[in-house]
Design a protein around this motif. Structure first.
Motif, PDB file in Angstrom:
ATOM      1  N   SER A 262       0.856  -1.187   0.000  1.00 41.00           N
ATOM      2  CA  SER A 262       0.000   0.000   0.000  1.00 41.00           C
ATOM      3  C   SER A 262       0.890   1.234   0.000  1.00 41.00           C
ATOM      4  O   SER A 262       2.067   1.171   0.325  1.00 41.00           O
ATOM      5  N   LEU A 263       0.306   2.385  -0.381  1.00 40.86           N
ATOM      6  CA  LEU A 263       1.091   3.623  -0.474  1.00 40.86           C
ATOM      7  C   LEU A 263       1.774   3.969   0.837  1.00 40.86           C
ATOM      8  O   LEU A 263       2.885   4.434   0.882  1.00 40.86           O
ATOM      9  N   GLU A 269       7.567   8.931   0.163  1.00 43.03           N
ATOM     10  CA  GLU A 269       7.593  10.371   0.416  1.00 43.03           C
ATOM     11  C   GLU A 269       9.000  10.924   0.242  1.00 43.03           C
ATOM     12  O   GLU A 269       9.983  10.204   0.342  1.00 43.03           O
ATOM     13  N   THR A 270       9.050  12.237  -0.011  1.00 40.76           N
ATOM     14  CA  THR A 270      10.331  12.943   0.073  1.00 40.76           C
ATOM     15  C   THR A 270      10.527  13.277   1.540  1.00 40.76           C
ATOM     16  O   THR A 270       9.647  13.852   2.171  1.00 40.76           O
ATOM     17  N   ARG A 271      11.673  12.913   2.095  1.00 42.89           N
ATOM     18  CA  ARG A 271      11.912  13.141   3.523  1.00 42.89           C
ATOM     19  C   ARG A 271      12.898  14.279   3.712  1.00 42.89           C
ATOM     20  O   ARG A 271      13.923  14.328   3.058  1.00 42.89           O
ATOM     21  N   PHE A 272      12.565  15.153   4.628  1.00 42.58           N
ATOM     22  CA  PHE A 272      13.467  16.266   4.969  1.00 42.58           C
ATOM     23  C   PHE A 272      14.142  15.946   6.295  1.00 42.58           C
ATOM     24  O   PHE A 272      13.472  15.661   7.291  1.00 42.58           O
ATOM     25  N   TRP A 273      15.464  15.978   6.278  1.00 43.90           N
ATOM     26  CA  TRP A 273      16.230  15.735   7.504  1.00 43.90           C
ATOM     27  C   TRP A 273      17.076  16.955   7.828  1.00 43.90           C
ATOM     28  O   TRP A 273      17.542  17.649   6.923  1.00 43.90           O
ATOM     29  N   HIS A 274      17.278  17.187   9.120  1.00 45.00           N
ATOM     30  CA  HIS A 274      18.140  18.288   9.526  1.00 45.00           C
ATOM     31  C   HIS A 274      19.589  17.857   9.333  1.00 45.00           C
ATOM     32  O   HIS A 274      20.008  16.821   9.845  1.00 45.00           O
ATOM     33  N   GLY A 282      10.408  16.456   8.410  1.00 47.72           N
ATOM     34  CA  GLY A 282       9.161  16.523   7.648  1.00 47.72           C
ATOM     35  C   GLY A 282       9.147  15.573   6.470  1.00 47.72           C
ATOM     36  O   GLY A 282      10.190  15.030   6.075  1.00 47.72           O
ATOM     37  N   ARG A 283       7.937  15.377   5.918  1.00 48.68           N
ATOM     38  CA  ARG A 283       7.789  14.533   4.729  1.00 48.68           C
ATOM     39  C   ARG A 283       6.800  15.161   3.774  1.00 48.68           C
ATOM     40  O   ARG A 283       5.853  15.809   4.204  1.00 48.68           O
ATOM     41  N   VAL A 284       7.024  14.932   2.489  1.00 47.75           N
ATOM     42  CA  VAL A 284       6.084  15.401   1.470  1.00 47.75           C
ATOM     43  C   VAL A 284       5.649  14.197   0.659  1.00 47.75           C
ATOM     44  O   VAL A 284       6.467  13.513   0.054  1.00 47.75           O
ATOM     45  N   LYS A 285       4.328  13.931   0.666  1.00 47.75           N
ATOM     46  CA  LYS A 285       3.791  12.779  -0.071  1.00 47.75           C
ATOM     47  C   LYS A 285       3.529  13.181  -1.514  1.00 47.75           C
ATOM     48  O   LYS A 285       3.658  14.325  -1.883  1.00 47.75           O
ATOM     49  N   GLY A 286       3.105  12.213  -2.309  1.00 46.85           N
ATOM     50  CA  GLY A 286       2.702  12.562  -3.667  1.00 46.85           C
ATOM     51  C   GLY A 286       2.892  11.476  -4.697  1.00 46.85           C
ATOM     52  O   GLY A 286       1.995  11.178  -5.462  1.00 46.85           O
ATOM     53  N   ILE A 291      10.602   7.053  -5.297  1.00 46.25           N
ATOM     54  CA  ILE A 291      11.221   8.263  -5.859  1.00 46.25           C
ATOM     55  C   ILE A 291      12.614   7.873  -6.341  1.00 46.25           C
ATOM     56  O   ILE A 291      13.413   7.350  -5.572  1.00 46.25           O
ATOM     57  N   ASN A 292      12.880   8.110  -7.619  1.00 44.42           N
ATOM     58  CA  ASN A 292      14.164   7.699  -8.195  1.00 44.42           C
ATOM     59  C   ASN A 292      15.207   8.802  -8.183  1.00 44.42           C
ATOM     60  O   ASN A 292      16.401   8.531  -8.219  1.00 44.42           O
TER      61      ASN A 292
END
Length: 336
Positions: A262-263, A269-274, A282-286, A291-292
């Motif tokens: 499942s999704l 997601e694109t993951r943002f790390w400090h 944070g994460r951005v779905k879509g 993601i390649n």
């Protein structure tokens, strides 16, 4: 942060790249074509057609005059960015997996695949920038075969004639392209294949992402690991934000097992790390698949991601992204 969805490819994305000014975004995929888009509104500016196989890799020079691309049809092509004309074609025995310009734009480095009895090879070509660009040398300036594990990614460093490579075994290394000698290596940089490599703006450090579910920042001179970002999913790409202390990671379960997932479980997601604290912020779905490839705008105003689903998603950061307290809420007091 509403994304602009760029639909110009029929198959999964392999690499995306902003030009130095950040007004253009180049994308290549397994459907043989390369697209160029306006980054501010996602309008497609043009298409580069000429390859007869998956286009694995591309790079564009700092003036956005020449673009170079490598593909599964065993060719490396030099293009005129403005007209879309193919200026020169180099042919090899195996597929071209990675290509990069140097800082002076007068050389390119490329990796060709280890296959059908041919060894993995790294070649450096001189680029003749005089005239219309069609007068190129067929023979490489330097060529060598890395010993041991095959190279998967590479880029020039700020030291002349030295390139940084990532390998299938997970090691990273520095090579002198003139002699083909391995100057330094870190055999245990990663536990599995290095999938992506992106340099910082000043070329003093770089970030690699790997199948071993981690991304790491390395010093490009000593190969020392400076920071590690560990996730629970294989990582295909990692990018550095040039203005803020964040790194962006993208990956997901292997494409073969996506249909059974499942999704939410797929971790697409694109993951943002400090970058400093090594914490996820944070994460951005879509995307509807792994993601390649990820690229951050050179001015740090947004980023783009390309997925197995064939879409490129272009995001412009909201105002809140620039207003967040970067290092926690405490004030730093510097005493004399």
């Amino acid at each position: 942060m509403k994304p602009i969805l760029l639909q110009g490819h029929e198959r999964s994305l392999t690499q995306i790249k902003f030009n130095t000014d950040g007004d253009l975004l180049f994308s290549c995929s397994k459907d043989n074509i390369i697209n160029v888009w306006y980054s501010h509104n996602g309008e497609r500016l043009g298409t580069y057609e000429g390859h007869n196989g998956t286009v694995w890799t591309l790079d564009v020079d700092s003036e956005s005059r020449f673009m170079v691309s490598g593909a599964a049809d065993n060719t490396l092509m030099l293009w005129d960015v403005q007209s879309g004309k193919c200026l020169y074609v180099w042919e090899f025995p195996t597929a071209v997996k990675r290509v990069a310009f140097n800082q002076a734009d007068n050389q390119i480095v490329c990796i060709t695949e280890q296959r059908m009895g041919f060894q993995c090879a790294i070649r450096v070509f001189d680029i003749d920038r005089s005239g219309d660009g069609t007068n190129q040398s067929k023979e490489p300036r330097y060529m060598f075969n890395p010993i041991g594990s095959k190279a998967t990614v590479c880029d020039f460093t700020y030291t002349p004639d030295v390139i940084f490579t990532g390998h299938e075994s997970g090691k990273v290394a520095l090579f002198n392209v003139k002699t083909g000698e391995e100057i330094a290596n870190n055999e245990r940089a990663h536990g599995d294949t290095v999938n992506d490599l992106q340099m910082s703006k000043d070329y003093t450090y770089c970030i690699t992402s790997s199948k071993d579910k981690s991304a790491r920042i390395h010093d490009t001179k000593s190969l020392m690991i400076i920071k590690t970002f560990t996730t629970e999913t294989p990582l295909n790409s990692a990018a550095l934000d040039p203005k803020r202390p964040y790194v962006l990671l993208g990956g997901g379960q292997d494409a073969m097992s996506v249909t059974t997932t499942s999704l939410r479980q797929g971790k697409f997601e694109t993951r943002f790390w400090h970058k400093i604290f090594e914490e996820e912020v944070g994460r951005v779905k879509g995307h509807f698949g792994p993601i390649n490839t990820i690229a951050v705008h050179p001015a740090g105003t947004g980023y783009a991601s390309g997925g197995e689903d064939g879409f490129v998603r272009m995001h412009h950061f909201d105002e809140s992204y620039f207003k967040t307290d970067l290092y926690g809420t405490g004030n730093i007091i510097i005493e004399d």
